[in-house]
Write an enzyme that holds these catalytic residues in place. Structure first.
Site, mmCIF file in Angstrom:
data_model
loop_
_atom_site.group_PDB
_atom_site.id
_atom_site.type_symbol
_atom_site.label_atom_id
_atom_site.label_comp_id
_atom_site.label_asym_id
_atom_site.label_seq_id
_atom_site.Cartn_x
_atom_site.Cartn_y
_atom_site.Cartn_z
ATOM 1 C CG ASP A 51 -25.141 -3.837 21.337
ATOM 2 O OD1 ASP A 51 -25.266 -4.881 20.674
ATOM 3 O OD2 ASP A 51 -24.445 -3.754 22.367
ATOM 4 C CE1 TYR A 56 -23.359 -5.897 28.035
ATOM 5 C CE2 TYR A 56 -24.930 -4.868 26.560
ATOM 6 C CZ TYR A 56 -23.652 -5.303 26.827
ATOM 7 O OH TYR A 56 -22.663 -5.153 25.876
ATOM 8 C CE LYS A 82 -22.893 -7.114 22.725
ATOM 9 N NZ LYS A 82 -23.987 -6.192 23.107
ATOM 10 C CB VAL A 233 -15.341 6.438 22.290
ATOM 11 C CG1 VAL A 233 -15.816 5.722 21.051
ATOM 12 C CG2 VAL A 233 -16.510 7.042 23.066
#
Length: 332
Positions: A51, A56, A82, A233
């Protein structure tokens, strides 16, 4: 590595996947050599879902992903990028600071309209040097990024034309799936009440510590068969470092309250005989709507360390012990 399906599509992604923000220089510079070494390490470890995003490194991450993937068999991996930001060249001293070190010399404009999304896809093809993108995420639409008033404008753009563009691209076979890539729950609910989504890349809102997605978003995803791709996470680091001085939660130094919660969590992990980071990394994969967990780094050693967390046994019964220390947050 095991794979899971994206929504009701034919796409299958590995349970652990590679996110490209650090490859684009998020917070610290990333050399091309380090980027290629880390991507190769991810490939050798069996990760086959990658991804990235135009944001970025202002195109730098996409260029590096494309260089790495160009000679891989195209049906052997899944690639997402994206839409929602368009870039224009500017002098070096006018490159905005969005926490990327040594980004490409561009400034950005937000555009979630039909034309904006179509243009964004064309630009991504050029930066990637590839002829297929599997998943498109509408990037950072919502109050978390834009505030209330601008979100109204961008949401209207998406509803009035942006979603039509994504549906056309999917119907034509240009992409196989689309969804949102965000850090908040509310915008996901608002979009899903108006249009079905194949998947949502949700960062930091379904973790061992932050359960903001549990009450409403998870049941809605189950009902609509929308897959979750989980990022963040470790909640900006604190679930990996523990409650040390300077630990970050949600991109800022952790509050006293959060430090206390994580301290209690660390004690639970210690009593169970496993690192807290292992419980954090494995936690989302116990939810059937989660297709994959993203790990993003620009260092091969960090990638290796994260992947080793999967091999540590964390009994499923342990997770109930953490619930009293979780947080739920949402922007209004």
């Amino acid at each position: 590595m095991k794979k899971r399906r994206i929504g009701q599509t034919a796409l299958e992604v590995t349970e652990v996947s590679f996110g490209g923000a650090a490859i684009g220089g998020l917070y610290r510079a990333c050399s091309r050599e380090a980027a290629m070494e880390t991507l190769q390490g991810a490939w050798e470890a069996g990760l086959r879902y990658f991804d990235t995003a135009p944001f970025y490194g202002f195109g730098l991450s996409e260029r590096r992903f494309g260089d790495f993937l160009r000679y891989k068999p195209r049906d052997s991996y899944v690639l997402s990028t994206k839409v929602g930001r368009l870039f224009r060249p500017v002098p070096e001293d006018q490159v905005p600071d969005h926490s990327y070190v040594d980004p490409l010399p561009f400034a950005l404009d937000y555009d979630y309209s039909y034309d904006g999304i179509m243009r964004s896809v064309d630009f991504s093809y050029a930066r990637l040097g590839l002829n297929r993108i599997d998943i498109l995420y509408v990037h950072d639409i919502g109050v978390y990024t834009h505030g209330v008033e601008k979100t109204k404008l961008h949401f209207r753009q998406l509803m009035d034309g942006g979603l039509k563009a994504l549906e056309e691209l999917k119907r034509a076979g240009t992409i196989s799936a689309y969804g949102l890539g965000v850090n908040e729950v509310q915008i996901c609910l608002e979009v899903m009440r108006r249009a079905p989504l194949d998947c949502i890349l949700l960062a930091s809102r379904y973790s061992l510590l932050d359960r903001s997605a549990e009450a409403e978003l998870l049941p809605l995803c189950r009902a609509q068969q929308t897959s979750l791709v989980i990022g963040g996470v470790f909640n900006s680091g604190i679930l990996a470092t523990g409650p040390v001085q300077g630990a970050h939660f949600d991109y800022v130094p952790a509050s006293h309250d959060v430090l206390g919660r994580v301290d209690a969590m660390e004690k639970i992990a210690g009593e169970g005989g496993y690192p807290l980071a292992a419980a954090a990394f494995q936690f989302p994969l116990h939810e059937p709507t989660v297709a994959t967990v993203l790990t993003g780094t620009a260092k091969l050693a960090n990638l290796t360390r994260n992947l080793e967390l999967l091999d540590i046994d964390v009994p499923e019964t342990e997770y109930a012990k953490y619930r009293p220390y979780t947080v739920v947050q949402e922007l209004s």
